[in-house]
Design a protein around this motif. Structure first.
Motif, PDB file in Angstrom:
ATOM      1  N   GLY A  24       0.758  -1.242   0.000  1.00 49.86           N
ATOM      2  CA  GLY A  24       0.000   0.000   0.000  1.00 49.86           C
ATOM      3  C   GLY A  24       0.785   1.287   0.000  1.00 49.86           C
ATOM      4  O   GLY A  24       0.207   2.367   0.169  1.00 49.86           O
ATOM      5  N   GLU A  25       2.103   1.214  -0.205  1.00 48.73           N
ATOM      6  CA  GLU A  25       2.912   2.435  -0.243  1.00 48.73           C
ATOM      7  C   GLU A  25       2.797   3.128  -1.605  1.00 48.73           C
ATOM      8  O   GLU A  25       2.515   2.498  -2.626  1.00 48.73           O
ATOM      9  CB  GLU A  25       4.380   2.114   0.024  1.00 48.73           C
ATOM     10  CG  GLU A  25       4.653   1.225   1.218  1.00 48.73           C
ATOM     11  CD  GLU A  25       4.371   1.880   2.557  1.00 48.73           C
ATOM     12  OE1 GLU A  25       3.887   3.012   2.589  1.00 48.73           O
ATOM     13  OE2 GLU A  25       4.639   1.224   3.586  1.00 48.73           O
ATOM     14  N   HIS A  26       3.065   4.434  -1.607  1.00 51.43           N
ATOM     15  CA  HIS A  26       3.235   5.184  -2.856  1.00 51.43           C
ATOM     16  C   HIS A  26       4.722   5.164  -3.191  1.00 51.43           C
ATOM     17  O   HIS A  26       5.549   5.571  -2.359  1.00 51.43           O
ATOM     18  CB  HIS A  26       2.747   6.622  -2.700  1.00 51.43           C
ATOM     19  CG  HIS A  26       3.014   7.483  -3.891  1.00 51.43           C
ATOM     20  ND1 HIS A  26       2.410   7.292  -5.112  1.00 51.43           N
ATOM     21  CD2 HIS A  26       3.847   8.543  -4.067  1.00 51.43           C
ATOM     22  CE1 HIS A  26       2.840   8.188  -5.978  1.00 51.43           C
ATOM     23  NE2 HIS A  26       3.720   8.958  -5.366  1.00 51.43           N
ATOM     24  N   VAL A  27       5.064   4.672  -4.376  1.00 52.43           N
ATOM     25  CA  VAL A  27       6.464   4.508  -4.758  1.00 52.43           C
ATOM     26  C   VAL A  27       6.791   5.418  -5.933  1.00 52.43           C
ATOM     27  O   VAL A  27       6.086   5.431  -6.948  1.00 52.43           O
ATOM     28  CB  VAL A  27       6.779   3.043  -5.129  1.00 52.43           C
ATOM     29  CG1 VAL A  27       8.202   2.916  -5.676  1.00 52.43           C
ATOM     30  CG2 VAL A  27       6.600   2.143  -3.913  1.00 52.43           C
ATOM     31  N   VAL A  28       7.861   6.174  -5.774  1.00 51.61           N
ATOM     32  CA  VAL A  28       8.445   6.953  -6.869  1.00 51.61           C
ATOM     33  C   VAL A  28       9.713   6.220  -7.297  1.00 51.61           C
ATOM     34  O   VAL A  28      10.621   6.018  -6.474  1.00 51.61           O
ATOM     35  CB  VAL A  28       8.776   8.391  -6.438  1.00 51.61           C
ATOM     36  CG1 VAL A  28       9.407   9.162  -7.592  1.00 51.61           C
ATOM     37  CG2 VAL A  28       7.527   9.094  -5.932  1.00 51.61           C
ATOM     38  N   GLY A  29       9.767   5.791  -8.546  1.00 49.56           N
ATOM     39  CA  GLY A  29      10.905   5.023  -9.021  1.00 49.56           C
ATOM     40  C   GLY A  29      11.685   5.754 -10.091  1.00 49.56           C
ATOM     41  O   GLY A  29      11.093   6.386 -10.966  1.00 49.56           O
ATOM     42  N   ILE A  30      13.018   5.686 -10.008  1.00 49.12           N
ATOM     43  CA  ILE A  30      13.841   6.242 -11.073  1.00 49.12           C
ATOM     44  C   ILE A  30      14.799   5.168 -11.566  1.00 49.12           C
ATOM     45  O   ILE A  30      15.234   4.300 -10.816  1.00 49.12           O
ATOM     46  CB  ILE A  30      14.621   7.509 -10.634  1.00 49.12           C
ATOM     47  CG1 ILE A  30      15.683   7.174  -9.582  1.00 49.12           C
ATOM     48  CG2 ILE A  30      13.673   8.578 -10.133  1.00 49.12           C
ATOM     49  CD1 ILE A  30      16.598   8.349  -9.272  1.00 49.12           C
ATOM     50  N   ASP A  31      15.109   5.229 -12.857  1.00 49.78           N
ATOM     51  CA  ASP A  31      16.040   4.289 -13.475  1.00 49.78           C
ATOM     52  C   ASP A  31      16.432   4.858 -14.832  1.00 49.78           C
ATOM     53  O   ASP A  31      15.601   5.466 -15.510  1.00 49.78           O
ATOM     54  CB  ASP A  31      15.383   2.914 -13.664  1.00 49.78           C
ATOM     55  CG  ASP A  31      16.401   1.794 -13.799  1.00 49.78           C
ATOM     56  OD1 ASP A  31      17.142   1.791 -14.806  1.00 49.78           O
ATOM     57  OD2 ASP A  31      16.452   0.923 -12.916  1.00 49.78           O
ATOM     58  N   ASN A  32      17.687   4.664 -15.227  1.00 44.79           N
ATOM     59  CA  ASN A  32      18.111   5.159 -16.538  1.00 44.79           C
ATOM     60  C   ASN A  32      18.075   4.070 -17.611  1.00 44.79           C
ATOM     61  O   ASN A  32      18.462   4.321 -18.757  1.00 44.79           O
ATOM     62  CB  ASN A  32      19.515   5.779 -16.461  1.00 44.79           C
ATOM     63  CG  ASN A  32      20.600   4.757 -16.166  1.00 44.79           C
ATOM     64  OD1 ASN A  32      20.322   3.581 -15.893  1.00 44.79           O
ATOM     65  ND2 ASN A  32      21.853   5.192 -16.211  1.00 44.79           N
ATOM     66  N   LEU A  33      17.622   2.862 -17.254  1.00 42.38           N
ATOM     67  CA  LEU A  33      17.507   1.739 -18.197  1.00 42.38           C
ATOM     68  C   LEU A  33      18.808   1.549 -18.976  1.00 42.38           C
ATOM     69  O   LEU A  33      18.814   1.370 -20.200  1.00 42.38           O
ATOM     70  CB  LEU A  33      16.314   1.939 -19.143  1.00 42.38           C
ATOM     71  CG  LEU A  33      14.945   2.062 -18.464  1.00 42.38           C
ATOM     72  CD1 LEU A  33      13.858   2.322 -19.491  1.00 42.38           C
ATOM     73  CD2 LEU A  33      14.612   0.829 -17.639  1.00 42.38           C
ATOM     74  N   ASP A  34      19.900   1.574 -18.244  1.00 43.51           N
ATOM     75  CA  ASP A  34      21.233   1.448 -18.836  1.00 43.51           C
ATOM     76  C   ASP A  34      21.361   0.166 -19.643  1.00 43.51           C
ATOM     77  O   ASP A  34      20.758  -0.867 -19.322  1.00 43.51           O
ATOM     78  CB  ASP A  34      22.268   1.465 -17.699  1.00 43.51           C
ATOM     79  CG  ASP A  34      23.688   1.326 -18.198  1.00 43.51           C
ATOM     80  OD1 ASP A  34      24.216   2.323 -18.706  1.00 43.51           O
ATOM     81  OD2 ASP A  34      24.253   0.225 -18.064  1.00 43.51           O
TER      82      ASP A  34
END
Length: 325
Positions: A24-34
């Motif tokens: 139930g958390e709100h997740v902000v995800g970052i990734d550069n898809l290297d």
């Protein structure tokens, strides 16, 4: 609660993000898809987060060293209370090929994230990924958090130790509460194709030879991904005391098992014999790893549960299904 996960399309990052969203958390995800390994696998992991969880998951394509991008993200998400920092340049041997990528992602990236994180008004805990590689040429087994870590056997290990020291400084200077997790050979479904167990599975199915390094003592502390996820969440929820804002913990299976055993389990699960060739062990690779996990058990109440035979069988099932599509 809003939680930032860096490297959210990576192996551990995608599993941790899914576990956080599922509770139930709100997740902000970052990734550069290297493109260090096939970005299509990273996108497939990401798709499992984007579709099912709707607005609970926000994805931003971003490099961890992008200080302006991170500043803008933090400004738009001031309610971030916790961070799981898993973005990194992985792969021990590849650090011989492109050392600059490791210094950029693992050292500069650590500084960039911490500089932004220390200004978040509601942040109470940052968990970041370190590695068993920091134990380097230390021969005392099992590896314990108080052991010497000043003899790295690879640049990768040196950058991960540097990240630990940088985080310690930020804990001291800014009272930024942090936990560094030293991961030990994480494996399982949706894993990294550059890791030995995955590469061996591909070769076995294709009828191609695999390389095993010479020596009777070649062994690893293989740690199953579901156990790792549970450990990360338990640690994340166990916030350090303000008087002691920084700590380092091993997260492993507390078993040092022969690589040859892992190969035999893959053979059984995939129904094919491996074609094995022997080669000298490269200087970047240490002979054996073995995690002491008493500290993480005492602090977070976590202990590994999955035996290697069970974990390899689950991986093999996923491997057949994923590569059949």
């Amino acid at each position: 609660m809003t939680i930032l996960v860096t490297g959210c399309a990576g192996f551990i990052g995608a599993h941790v993000s899914q576990a956080l969203l599922s509770r139930g958390e709100h997740v902000v995800g970052i990734d550069n898809l290297d493109a260090y390994y096939d970005p299509r696998l990273k996108q497939a992991r990401l798709d499992r987060l984007l579709a099912p969880f709707g607005t609970a998951f926000r994805f931003e394509p971003m490099d961890i060293t992008d200080k302006d991008g991170l500043a803008a993200l933090f400004a738009s998400e001031p309610a971030i209370t916790r961070i799981v920092h898993l973005a990194a340049q992985a792969g021990v041997r590849h650090s011989l090929v492109d050392p600059y990528a490791y210094v950029s992602a693992n050292v500069l990236g650590q500084v960039t994230l911490l500089e932004g994180a220390r200004r978040l008004p509601r942040l109470d805990h940052l968990v970041f990924a370190s590695s068993s590689s920091v134990y380097g040429l230390n021969r005392s087994l099992p590896f314990r958090e108080g052991d010497r870590v000043d003899m790295p056997s690879s640049l990768y290990a040196a950058t991960k130790r540097s990240a630990e020291l940088i985080s310690h400084a930020y804990g001291h200077l800014f009272a930024l509460r942090q936990t560094g997790l030293r991961f030990f050979t994480v494996y399982g479904p949706w894993g990294r194709p550059d890791m030995a167990y995955y590469a061996f599975a591909r070769a076995i199915v294709a009828g191609e030879p695999i390389t095993l390094y010479e020596g009777e003592g070649l062994a690893r502390d293989f740690t199953y991904i579901d156990d790792v996820c549970e450990g990360v969440l338990r640690v994340l929820d166990t916030v350090p005391l303000s008087a002691h804002p920084f700590r380092l913990l091993n997260i492993g299976n507390h078993r040092s098992e022969p690589v040859a055993l892992m190969v035999s389990l893959l053979e059984a699960a995939l129904g094919r014999r491996a074609l094995i060739r022997r080669s000298p062990r490269p200087p970047t690779d240490i002979e054996a790893t073995w995690a002491s996990v008493e500290a993480i058990g005492d602090i977070a109440g976590w202990a590994p549960r999955t035996r290697l035979a069970e974990g390899i069988a689950r991986f093999a099932t996923w491997f057949r299904e994923f590569h059949a599509t």
